[in-house]
Write an enzyme that holds these catalytic residues in place. Structure first.
Site, short mmCIF file in Angstrom:
data_model
loop_
_atom_site.label_atom_id
_atom_site.label_comp_id
_atom_site.label_asym_id
_atom_site.label_seq_id
_atom_site.Cartn_x
_atom_site.Cartn_y
_atom_site.Cartn_z
N GLU A 82 -7.01 -18.09 50.96
CA GLU A 82 -8.46 -17.93 51.13
C GLU A 82 -8.64 -16.65 51.92
O GLU A 82 -8.20 -16.56 53.06
CB GLU A 82 -9.05 -19.15 51.84
CG GLU A 82 -10.56 -19.26 51.68
CD GLU A 82 -11.32 -18.43 52.69
OE1 GLU A 82 -11.71 -17.28 52.35
OE2 GLU A 82 -11.51 -18.89 53.82
N CYS A 106 -15.85 -16.78 57.08
CA CYS A 106 -15.72 -16.12 55.78
C CYS A 106 -16.90 -16.45 54.89
O CYS A 106 -17.18 -15.74 53.92
CB CYS A 106 -14.41 -16.50 55.12
SG CYS A 106 -14.11 -18.27 55.08
#
Length: 515
Positions: A286, A320
């Site tokens: 990720e 994020c």
């Protein structure tokens, strides 16, 4: 009896009793600051002279703890330990492995405020953000435990006459977990216990910024009954042990969350076959985002401002999934900016180990300097309409910052800042709103604020992100409710906290018997 999964509730800090309990936890943790923490290899505590020093980012003179650094020789010992532990751990039933996670969840739940207080010190998390981080860690423990028990049953196949077919899952072997600092309990916990409950030993290299709270997880899993060698704790300098862990012939998987640059490096290095390697490595990555909230002319504008502000400035934008781009229909553009500025003015900034503030510092000097530089870039590319103040005299404080009138290709519209900075751009219609939303190399999260069902239906397929939200912010995915992972250069779309996640750490096997 194991109850169905339900996410851990969040603490309401408007309740006086809850505020007092959190203050008590902060006082308890303050009394434990400055301790030394070891490596853990094969259950043995190993102290080294070379240390990672964790400081409170909101009070950088305050040392949270000193954590021993692993060398390449320690990594070799950890792999040896993992391979030996694998022989026994892989034979445990999914139910027995799950019980370790259930016990760990119960331990953390009983000490919830204590773990959150460590996050306030180690990662600079405000109370509600720390509480959510701890709750998510509990959720990962509970969710993955239940899901592994389900997966152990395998999947149905069709049989022909005189033939029996079985489809089931087996663990892979030792692997490496490299989690980030921003969710220093939740993501550390989830990325670690998922491969473990699937039957694989793990070498855990936490972020050098937040190693203390990671060690607290190791303690919990030991207390919960995890056998020695199944989890080896090997913090260290990425320059010394990062590539070594990824490249190692005994690494079966790398579970990584972090920057695009590091994720791409890991992905590339993992493809190279090392001497003695007998398998292909799997990479679960990720790698960040450049996340957009789009607002059309039909939207509830108060909801739009609330969604943008809280998605942009929660935990100082160090997510994020944080909203760093707001793309607004030209007919409501000025009004949404006005409402966003007014709401941002109400946000408080300070030290979360002293006060219940909305925003605290950013994590370290490197991030502070990077964000400060981007603010200067933003002043050249657009108009600063609010914020922009920075101060690193005591901690690494960056105030919430809003820019407007950005070109969609501007740097602060394209590059991940990872700080409390949001840029506004306008669009003439929904086609342009979508075009701008999709014009980055990332595809993690996004949101659409609209009361136009046709636009929402279009966005469902045309807004190219892994997690898309309608009429709410683009952060705060919950385990089991919004499995998390993105498209494009945001990573491998692994969907953490979802029904497909554990299969990244398992081999599917088919056995056919003829009668």
């Amino acid at each position: 009896m194991v109850l169905p999964f339900k996410h851990e509730p969040f603490t309401d800090f408007t309740v006086e009793e809850n505020r007092k309990d959190y203050q008590a936890a902060l006082a308890k943790v303050k009394g434990e600051l400055g301790k030394d923490y070891p490596l853990v290899i094969n259950g043995e505590k190993i102290y080294t002279d070379d240390k990672l020093v964790s400081v409170n980012p909101s009070n950088k003179k305050e040392v949270v703890g000193q954590v021993s650094k692993a060398t390449q020789q320690h990594i070799e010992e950890a792999f040896s330990s993992s391979k030996e532990a694998f022989k026994e751990w892989k034979t445990w039933s999914a139910e027995d492995r799950a019980r370790v996670l259930y016990r760990a969840a119960a331990i953390v739940r009983r000490r919830k405020h204590e773990f959150s207080a460590w996050l306030s010190y180690d990662a600079g998390k405000p109370w509600d953000q720390a509480d959510g981080d701890t709750a998510e860690g509990i959720d990962f423990l509970e969710y993955y435990a239940r899901h592994m028990v389900e997966l152990e049953q395998g999947k149905p196949l069709t049989d022909r006459p005189n033939e029996d077919n079985k489809y089931f899952y087996q663990p892979m072997g030792p692997g490496v977990v490299i989690p980030p600092w921003n969710f220093a309990f939740a993501i550390v916990c989830g990325t670690t216990v998922a491969p473990i409950v699937a039957g694989n030993p793990v070498l855990l290299k936490p972020s050098e910024n937040t190693p203390v709270i990671a060690y607290k997880l190791v303690e919990v899993l030991e207390e919960a009954g995890l056998p020695k060698g199944v989890l080896n704790f090997v913090p260290g300098d990425p320059a010394e042990i990062g590539d070594y862990l990824v490249d190692h012939k005994d690494t079966h998987f790398i579970n990584f969350t972090g920057s695009r640059a590091t994720g791409v490096r890991i992905f590339e290095r993992a493809t190279k076959i090392q001497d003695g390697q007998t398998h292909l490595k799997r990479v679960v990555a990720e790698m960040g985002g450049k996340d957009t909230i789009i607002v059309d002319e039909s939207a509830d504008l108060d909801l739009a401002a609330e969604s943008i502000v809280h998605s942009a400035f929660g935990f100082s934008g160090q997510k994020c999934s944080a909203c760093s781009r707001a793309v607004i229909h030209e007919s409501v553009y000025d009004e949404v900016i006005k409402k966003s500025v007014e709401l941002t003015k109400t946000l408080t900034v300070g030290n979360p180990t002293e006060d219940n503030v909305y925003m605290a510092s950013v994590v370290n000097q490197k991030q502070f300097d990077k964000i400060k530089d981007y603010i200067e870039v933003g002043k050249q590319e657009g108009e600063l309409v609010f914020g922009g103040e920075t101060d690193d005299s005591k901690g690494f404080f960056v105030h919430p910052t809003i820019f407007k009138d950005l070109d969609p290709q501007a740097r602060i519209m394209q590059e991940e800042i990872f700080g409390p900075v949001v840029a506004f751009a306008k669009a003439k219609d929904f086609d342009e709103l979508l075009d701008i939303a999709n014009n980055t190399e990332y595809g993690l999260t996004g949101a659409v604020i609209s009361n136009n069902r046709e636009n929402l239906n279009r966005a469902q397929t045309e807004f190219l992100v892994g997690n898309l939200y309608f009429n709410r912010g683009c952060t705060a995915a919950i385990v089991g409710y919004q499995p998390f992972g993105g498209f494009k250069m945001s990573g491998t779309d692994s969907k953490a906290g979802g029904p497909d996640y554990l299969q990244h750490f398992l081999n599917a096997k088919v056995v056919t018997e003829r009668f």
